[in-house]
Design a protein around this motif. Structure first.
Motif, PDB file in Angstrom:
ATOM      1  N   TRP A  15       0.818  -1.211   0.000  1.00  0.00           N
ATOM      2  CA  TRP A  15       0.000   0.000   0.000  1.00  0.00           C
ATOM      3  C   TRP A  15       0.857   1.269   0.000  1.00  0.00           C
ATOM      4  O   TRP A  15       0.467   2.305  -0.521  1.00  0.00           O
ATOM      5  CB  TRP A  15      -0.938  -0.037   1.213  1.00  0.00           C
ATOM      6  N   GLY A  49      -2.896 -11.224  -0.494  1.00  0.00           N
ATOM      7  CA  GLY A  49      -4.332 -10.984  -0.367  1.00  0.00           C
ATOM      8  C   GLY A  49      -4.690  -9.745  -1.149  1.00  0.00           C
ATOM      9  O   GLY A  49      -4.617  -9.712  -2.383  1.00  0.00           O
ATOM     10  N   ALA A  50      -5.046  -8.675  -0.448  1.00  0.00           N
ATOM     11  CA  ALA A  50      -5.446  -7.447  -1.123  1.00  0.00           C
ATOM     12  C   ALA A  50      -4.289  -6.451  -1.240  1.00  0.00           C
ATOM     13  O   ALA A  50      -4.494  -5.324  -1.686  1.00  0.00           O
ATOM     14  CB  ALA A  50      -6.601  -6.806  -0.363  1.00  0.00           C
ATOM     15  N   GLY A  51      -3.098  -6.853  -0.815  1.00  0.00           N
ATOM     16  CA  GLY A  51      -1.940  -5.959  -0.925  1.00  0.00           C
ATOM     17  C   GLY A  51      -2.068  -4.718  -0.052  1.00  0.00           C
ATOM     18  O   GLY A  51      -1.515  -3.671  -0.375  1.00  0.00           O
ATOM     19  N   ALA A  58       4.018  -8.949   1.172  1.00  0.00           N
ATOM     20  CA  ALA A  58       3.281  -9.753   0.196  1.00  0.00           C
ATOM     21  C   ALA A  58       3.935  -9.658  -1.183  1.00  0.00           C
ATOM     22  O   ALA A  58       3.272  -9.699  -2.213  1.00  0.00           O
ATOM     23  CB  ALA A  58       1.823  -9.312   0.143  1.00  0.00           C
ATOM     24  N   THR A  69      -4.714 -14.297  -4.320  1.00  0.00           N
ATOM     25  CA  THR A  69      -5.818 -15.107  -3.785  1.00  0.00           C
ATOM     26  C   THR A  69      -7.187 -14.462  -4.014  1.00  0.00           C
ATOM     27  O   THR A  69      -8.181 -14.913  -3.471  1.00  0.00           O
ATOM     28  CB  THR A  69      -5.632 -15.328  -2.268  1.00  0.00           C
ATOM     29  N   THR A 117      -8.133  -9.030   3.042  1.00  0.00           N
ATOM     30  CA  THR A 117      -8.714 -10.366   2.929  1.00  0.00           C
ATOM     31  C   THR A 117      -8.633 -11.086   4.270  1.00  0.00           C
ATOM     32  O   THR A 117      -7.840 -10.709   5.142  1.00  0.00           O
ATOM     33  CB  THR A 117      -7.956 -11.206   1.883  1.00  0.00           C
ATOM     34  N   ALA A 121      -5.640 -10.931   6.986  1.00  0.00           N
ATOM     35  CA  ALA A 121      -5.990 -10.568   8.366  1.00  0.00           C
ATOM     36  C   ALA A 121      -5.415 -11.583   9.357  1.00  0.00           C
ATOM     37  O   ALA A 121      -4.863 -11.227  10.400  1.00  0.00           O
ATOM     38  CB  ALA A 121      -7.510 -10.481   8.513  1.00  0.00           C
ATOM     39  N   HIS A 127      -5.239  -6.277  14.474  1.00  0.00           N
ATOM     40  CA  HIS A 127      -5.882  -5.723  15.670  1.00  0.00           C
ATOM     41  C   HIS A 127      -6.773  -4.557  15.242  1.00  0.00           C
ATOM     42  O   HIS A 127      -6.569  -3.961  14.188  1.00  0.00           O
ATOM     43  CB  HIS A 127      -4.822  -5.220  16.655  1.00  0.00           C
ATOM     44  N   ALA A 172       2.961 -14.096   8.773  1.00  0.00           N
ATOM     45  CA  ALA A 172       3.243 -13.340   7.547  1.00  0.00           C
ATOM     46  C   ALA A 172       3.326 -14.207   6.290  1.00  0.00           C
ATOM     47  O   ALA A 172       4.137 -13.947   5.396  1.00  0.00           O
ATOM     48  CB  ALA A 172       4.533 -12.535   7.729  1.00  0.00           C
ATOM     49  N   GLY A 173       2.501 -15.241   6.225  1.00  0.00           N
ATOM     50  CA  GLY A 173       2.428 -16.059   5.010  1.00  0.00           C
ATOM     51  C   GLY A 173       3.589 -17.017   4.848  1.00  0.00           C
ATOM     52  O   GLY A 173       3.713 -17.684   3.816  1.00  0.00           O
ATOM     53  N   ILE A 177       0.019 -21.547   2.807  1.00  0.00           N
ATOM     54  CA  ILE A 177      -1.057 -20.714   2.249  1.00  0.00           C
ATOM     55  C   ILE A 177      -2.357 -21.019   2.996  1.00  0.00           C
ATOM     56  O   ILE A 177      -2.796 -22.177   3.040  1.00  0.00           O
ATOM     57  CB  ILE A 177      -1.241 -20.962   0.742  1.00  0.00           C
ATOM     58  N   ILE A 178      -2.931 -20.001   3.585  1.00  0.00           N
ATOM     59  CA  ILE A 178      -4.212 -20.161   4.267  1.00  0.00           C
ATOM     60  C   ILE A 178      -5.278 -20.257   3.174  1.00  0.00           C
ATOM     61  O   ILE A 178      -5.358 -19.376   2.298  1.00  0.00           O
ATOM     62  CB  ILE A 178      -4.499 -18.948   5.182  1.00  0.00           C
ATOM     63  N   LEU A 311     -11.000   6.363   5.804  1.00  0.00           N
ATOM     64  CA  LEU A 311     -10.082   6.498   4.669  1.00  0.00           C
ATOM     65  C   LEU A 311     -10.572   5.748   3.431  1.00  0.00           C
ATOM     66  O   LEU A 311     -10.222   6.096   2.307  1.00  0.00           O
ATOM     67  CB  LEU A 311      -8.692   5.976   5.054  1.00  0.00           C
ATOM     68  N   ALA A 412       3.410  -5.701   9.388  1.00  0.00           N
ATOM     69  CA  ALA A 412       2.429  -5.435   8.322  1.00  0.00           C
ATOM     70  C   ALA A 412       2.645  -4.059   7.704  1.00  0.00           C
ATOM     71  O   ALA A 412       2.156  -3.777   6.615  1.00  0.00           O
ATOM     72  CB  ALA A 412       1.012  -5.529   8.881  1.00  0.00           C
TER      73      ALA A 412
HETATM   74  C1  LIG Z   1      -5.637   2.088   5.560  1.00  0.00           C
HETATM   75  C2  LIG Z   1      -5.108   0.892   6.295  1.00  0.00           C
HETATM   76  C3  LIG Z   1      -5.433   0.723   7.624  1.00  0.00           C
HETATM   77  C4  LIG Z   1      -4.955  -0.385   8.327  1.00  0.00           C
HETATM   78  N1  LIG Z   1      -5.305  -0.517   9.639  1.00  0.00           N
HETATM   79  C5  LIG Z   1      -4.872  -1.589  10.345  1.00  0.00           C
HETATM   80  C6  LIG Z   1      -5.249  -1.786  11.692  1.00  0.00           C
HETATM   81  O1  LIG Z   1      -5.974  -0.970  12.281  1.00  0.00           O
HETATM   82  N2  LIG Z   1      -4.823  -2.908  12.333  1.00  0.00           N
HETATM   83  C7  LIG Z   1      -4.042  -3.843  11.704  1.00  0.00           C
HETATM   84  O2  LIG Z   1      -3.698  -4.848  12.340  1.00  0.00           O
HETATM   85  N3  LIG Z   1      -3.657  -3.680  10.415  1.00  0.00           N
HETATM   86  C8  LIG Z   1      -4.054  -2.578   9.734  1.00  0.00           C
HETATM   87  N4  LIG Z   1      -3.694  -2.433   8.422  1.00  0.00           N
HETATM   88  C9  LIG Z   1      -2.813  -3.444   7.815  1.00  0.00           C
HETATM   89  C10 LIG Z   1      -3.596  -4.614   7.201  1.00  0.00           C
HETATM   90  O3  LIG Z   1      -4.683  -4.978   7.997  1.00  0.00           O
HETATM   91  C11 LIG Z   1      -2.673  -5.817   7.103  1.00  0.00           C
HETATM   92  O4  LIG Z   1      -1.507  -5.512   6.419  1.00  0.00           O
HETATM   93  C12 LIG Z   1      -3.332  -7.022   6.403  1.00  0.00           C
HETATM   94  O5  LIG Z   1      -2.428  -8.109   6.493  1.00  0.00           O
HETATM   95  C13 LIG Z   1      -3.620  -6.728   4.941  1.00  0.00           C
HETATM   96  O6  LIG Z   1      -4.347  -7.808   4.389  1.00  0.00           O
HETATM   97  P1  LIG Z   1      -4.253  -8.108   2.824  1.00  0.00           P
HETATM   98  O7  LIG Z   1      -5.337  -9.067   2.484  1.00  0.00           O
HETATM   99  O8  LIG Z   1      -4.191  -6.850   2.064  1.00  0.00           O
HETATM  100  O9  LIG Z   1      -2.879  -8.892   2.774  1.00  0.00           O
HETATM  101  P2  LIG Z   1      -1.542  -8.605   1.919  1.00  0.00           P
HETATM  102  O10 LIG Z   1      -1.078  -7.242   2.193  1.00  0.00           O
HETATM  103  O11 LIG Z   1      -1.751  -9.016   0.522  1.00  0.00           O
HETATM  104  O12 LIG Z   1      -0.564  -9.638   2.642  1.00  0.00           O
HETATM  105  C14 LIG Z   1      -0.179  -9.411   3.976  1.00  0.00           C
HETATM  106  C15 LIG Z   1       0.515 -10.674   4.530  1.00  0.00           C
HETATM  107  O13 LIG Z   1      -0.442 -11.722   4.586  1.00  0.00           O
HETATM  108  C16 LIG Z   1       0.029 -12.838   3.871  1.00  0.00           C
HETATM  109  N5  LIG Z   1      -1.133 -13.488   3.254  1.00  0.00           N
HETATM  110  C17 LIG Z   1      -2.112 -12.910   2.529  1.00  0.00           C
HETATM  111  N6  LIG Z   1      -3.015 -13.848   2.158  1.00  0.00           N
HETATM  112  C18 LIG Z   1      -2.566 -15.030   2.652  1.00  0.00           C
HETATM  113  C19 LIG Z   1      -3.032 -16.373   2.581  1.00  0.00           C
HETATM  114  N7  LIG Z   1      -4.161 -16.707   1.934  1.00  0.00           N
HETATM  115  N8  LIG Z   1      -2.302 -17.329   3.203  1.00  0.00           N
HETATM  116  C20 LIG Z   1      -1.155 -17.033   3.869  1.00  0.00           C
HETATM  117  N9  LIG Z   1      -0.686 -15.780   3.961  1.00  0.00           N
HETATM  118  C21 LIG Z   1      -1.373 -14.793   3.358  1.00  0.00           C
HETATM  119  C22 LIG Z   1       0.995 -12.296   2.839  1.00  0.00           C
HETATM  120  O14 LIG Z   1       1.927 -13.275   2.437  1.00  0.00           O
HETATM  121  C23 LIG Z   1       1.632 -11.157   3.629  1.00  0.00           C
HETATM  122  O15 LIG Z   1       2.684 -11.648   4.428  1.00  0.00           O
HETATM  123  C24 LIG Z   1      -4.150  -1.356   7.680  1.00  0.00           C
HETATM  124  C25 LIG Z   1      -3.836  -1.183   6.319  1.00  0.00           C
HETATM  125  C26 LIG Z   1      -4.301  -0.076   5.625  1.00  0.00           C
HETATM  126  C27 LIG Z   1      -3.959   0.098   4.170  1.00  0.00           C
END
Ligand SMILES: Cc1cc2nc3c(=O)[nH]c(=O)nc-3n(C[C@H](O)[C@H](O)[C@H](O)COP(=O)(O)OP(=O)(O)OC[C@H]3O[C@@H](n4cnc5c(N)ncnc54)[C@H](O)[C@@H]3O)c2cc1C
Length: 457
Positions: A15, A49-51, A58, A69, A117, A121, A127, A172-173, A177-178, A311, A412
């Motif tokens: 992001w 996931g959603a990056g 990721a 995913t 995703t 999460a 959190h 952290a993945g 793979i979940i 946001l 993260a």
């Molecule tokens: C605006 C904003 C606000 C946020 N607020 C918070 C907050 O309040 N609290 C908090 O805790 N985080 C917060 N985050 C961070 C976000 O919740 C985490 O980074 C979360 O992991 C993102 O999920 P994603 O699906 O985008 O995963 P990605 O960013 O794509 O991946 C994150 C991690 O998860 C792993 N992963 C993804 N999918 C899988 C899978 N299927 N199996 C195994 N591993 C996997 C990846 O390998 C990587 O290590 C925030 C992010 C943003 C942009």
């Protein structure tokens, strides 16, 4: 693209838009096709996931394969007696809200964006504003289905394969793979939040207000003006919230208490030019924002989106930082170090001259069960900093301050931590590595972040 095996190449980033790497990607549509990705060759793999993680968690360069995913996004079953939803890992929290809020269910823990995703999460045991009360999302995860490096599937939970569960949650993945998550949702009576906003003149005031009002509210957070200095250091707006009952609603809101209309205001159509966000513009914005609320104490009833996801109303707001991108620095400090530590960190940020918009301050409860858990009982501060000259020096100083005070940086959000500081902050790493060695001895699952931090079996 409809490929189960990695054929296409894409430029990907987190992001914060830094770093960006060319990646070979696979985008399977069925869970079974994930196995084909692992069996196709013996290159390293990381799930994405959603990056929405900010840095390089990721990401994997083109020597490996990134598994997207987003098409593994089916909701599979829901039990209204227990509130447990089973879904594929690519389902976004937004999709869960759209289906379940009108039926009287909410997420047990939610980050500041709903565009993440379930897999992402769980992988960071995210959190929310209720961490001090409920802990991380893992406390509500009944089961996780995991695809391991050997191609086998395993179900893990607090009771079953518990070691694997606690290594996967916050892992952290890097454990596997979940593929599927069973998550317990929270019953709600309305789609509204009873919100109270209070002004704090400085950091001491903010701490006192958190302590005084937290017992009455499930959620709490403060927006802190990190450019305010001197007597105003730490001045902030505190926001408390609890799920509203029908009695809290206006007569208009009561007509459809569970009506949920996601907010969507605008999108940022282009990158802002570099330099628009500088110390002066940000300082002026923060001053205005702080002055905007005249009353010291304000109570309102607001929808879920404006309370939890302000946001998300602007698509792609990360483009505001221009092409160079930005980082989010998020740390947690133990309670006894929180006050002095936050003063030190805010002063370091101010001295660097690198502007940050309003930053977020939250209280956290004790660490969760994940071996690489981020939270610890104390305060967490998160602030966005544009990538400019001096950033690396500032982050090195901030990381040193956090480590010296017994705190941690959230992976993260991270793109800059160094291996030695990381090890100091995450003392259970060795225990986690023992599990990693057992299930992934060849280090099939790795990421740009893991490589930067020297995480390998
Ligand atoms: C605006 C904003 C606000 C946020 N607020 C918070 C907050 O309040 N609290 C908090 O805790 N985080 C917060 N985050 C961070 C976000 O919740 C985490 O980074 C979360 O992991 C993102 O999920 P994603 O699906 O985008 O995963 P990605 O960013 O794509 O991946 C994150 C991690 O998860 C792993 N992963 C993804 N999918 C899988 C899978 N299927 N199996 C195994 N591993 C996997 C990846 O390998 C990587 O290590 C925030 C992010 C943003 C942009």
């Amino acid at each position: 693209m409809d490929a189960a095996s990695p054929t296409d190449t894409m430029r990907l980033s987190g992001w914060g838009r830094y770093p960006a790497v060319e990646s070979r990607v696979a985008r399977p549509e069925k869970r079974d096709a994930l196995q084909a990705v692992l069996e196709g060759d013996d290159q390293p793999v990381i799930a994405r996931g959603a990056g929405r993680s900010y840095g390089d968690a990721a990401l994997l360069n083109s020597g490996g394969a990134t598994v997207l995913t987003d098409r593994l996004n089916r909701m599979l079953a829901f039990d209204p007696d227990t509130g447990v939803l089973r879904a594929e890992a690519g389902v976004r929290l937004r999709e869960i809200l759209e289906v379940f809020v009108p039926r009287g269910w909410f997420l047990p823990v939610t980050p500041g964006t709903k565009e993440v995703t379930l897999g992402g999460a769980v992988a960071f045991d995210i959190h929310g504003k209720n961490h001090h009360r409920d802990g991380g999302i893992s406390n509500f995860v009944h089961e996780v289905e995991l695809l391991k490096a050997d191609g086998g599937k395993v179900t893990c939970s607090v009771e079953q394969n518990a070691e694997l569960f606690w290594a996967t949650v916050s892992g952290a993945g890097l454990i596997g793979i979940i593929t599927e998550v069973a998550l317990e949702l929270r019953p709600i009576e309305t789609a509204y939040v009873a919100k109270r906003t209070l002004k704090a003149d400085d950091l001491g005031d903010a701490f006192a207000l958190f302590e005084e009002h937290e017992p009455d509210y499930l959620y709490s957070v403060a927006w802190i003006d990190c450019l305010a200095s001197g007597d105003s250091l730490g001045r902030s707006h505190l926001m408390f919230g609890r799920h509203a009952t029908p009695d809290d609603l206006t007569s208009k809101q009561r007509q459809d208490p569970l009506g949920y209309e996601p907010d969507h205001l605008a999108s940022l159509p282009f990158d802002l030019p570099e330099g628009v966000l500088n110390e002066h513009t940000v300082k002026a914005f923060n001053k205005l924002y702080y002055a905007h609320q005249r009353k010291r104490d304000k109570r309102t009833v607001v929808g879920i989106d404006p309370f939890f996801y302000p946001l998300d109303a602007i698509d792609d707001w990360n483009r505001m930082y221009g092409e160079s991108g930005f980082v989010q620095f998020q740390c947690v400090l133990p309670m006894e170090e929180s006050y002095d530590g936050l003063e030190e960190i805010l002063s370091q940020v101010q001295e660097s001259g690198l502007a940050s918009f309003l930053a977020v301050l939250k209280r956290m409860g004790p660490p969760d069960g994940g071996l690489l858990t981020f939270p610890t009982k104390g305060y967490t501060l998160a602030l966005d900093i544009p990538r400019r000259d001096g950033l690396e020096d500032l982050l090195r100083d901030l990381h040193e301050t956090v480590a010296r005070r017994g705190g941690r940086v959230y992976l993260a959000k991270d793109a800059y931590l160094r291996p030695d500081t990381f090890r100091e902050m995450y003392p259970a790493l060795e225990e986690w590595l023992e599990v990693k060695r057992r299930v992934d001895p060849e280090n099939r699952f790795t990421s740009a972040q893991a490589q930067r931090l020297g995480i390998e079996p």
